[in-house]
Design a protein around this motif. Sequence first.
Motif, mmCIF file in Angstrom:
data_model
loop_
_atom_site.group_PDB
_atom_site.id
_atom_site.type_symbol
_atom_site.label_atom_id
_atom_site.label_comp_id
_atom_site.label_asym_id
_atom_site.label_seq_id
_atom_site.Cartn_x
_atom_site.Cartn_y
_atom_site.Cartn_z
ATOM 1 N N PHE A 106 0.859 -1.169 0.000
ATOM 2 C CA PHE A 106 0.000 0.000 0.000
ATOM 3 C C PHE A 106 0.897 1.222 0.000
ATOM 4 C CE2 PHE A 106 -1.926 -3.532 2.125
ATOM 5 C CZ PHE A 106 -3.188 -3.593 1.564
ATOM 6 N N VAL A 107 0.691 2.117 -0.955
ATOM 7 C CA VAL A 107 1.478 3.336 -1.055
ATOM 8 C C VAL A 107 0.579 4.495 -0.622
ATOM 9 C CG1 VAL A 107 2.796 4.841 -2.575
ATOM 10 C CG2 VAL A 107 2.801 2.367 -2.974
ATOM 11 N N PHE A 108 0.995 5.191 0.413
ATOM 12 C CA PHE A 108 0.214 6.308 0.938
ATOM 13 C C PHE A 108 0.747 7.605 0.368
ATOM 14 C CE2 PHE A 108 -0.166 2.899 3.956
ATOM 15 C CZ PHE A 108 -1.516 2.919 4.276
ATOM 16 N N THR A 109 -0.128 8.373 -0.258
ATOM 17 C CA THR A 109 0.268 9.687 -0.747
ATOM 18 C C THR A 109 -0.208 10.780 0.197
ATOM 19 O OG1 THR A 109 -1.692 9.800 -2.157
ATOM 20 C CG2 THR A 109 0.333 8.931 -3.142
ATOM 21 N N ALA A 110 -1.076 10.424 1.144
ATOM 22 C CA ALA A 110 -1.505 11.358 2.179
ATOM 23 C C ALA A 110 -0.501 11.261 3.332
ATOM 24 C CB ALA A 110 -2.905 11.001 2.665
#
Length: 141
Positions: A106-110
């Motif tokens: 999972f890549v979080f941009t927030a």
Amino acid sequence: MIIVRFNPNPYRQNSGSVDRHTFFSSPGSNWSLSTSSHIWRPPTDVYENEERFVIRIEIAGMRESDFQINISENVLSISGVRNDSAEERRAYHQMEIHYGEFLTEFVFTAPIDLDKVTAEYQNGLLYVYVPKTQPKQIAIT
């Protein structure tokens, strides 16, 4: 925004001629999912509320020690191995329960708080809680 990546097993050879990555996303959604053939992926829900993101993975028949959860530079990876209890030789008539290794990222941009990520495993569900943070405002002097 969160991006869900499904990576193929690095230890297994991809012998199929099917394209290794298929991307799914829906218009207006804030995440996407990529999948690969020949690798199983446990059913996964990803949702958020005001305080945090929640990753819920349905994966019965495992112990807490069977999972590895790592987070680095806003990338959360969850991997594990579900072994089949091969107590005797058998011939399947139907087989829908997947076994073996899996890896989901999972890549979080927030903005998230890496130091406060927690996880729990109960009743066949793995929950990973990823707290959000507010961007720091810098005053101009």
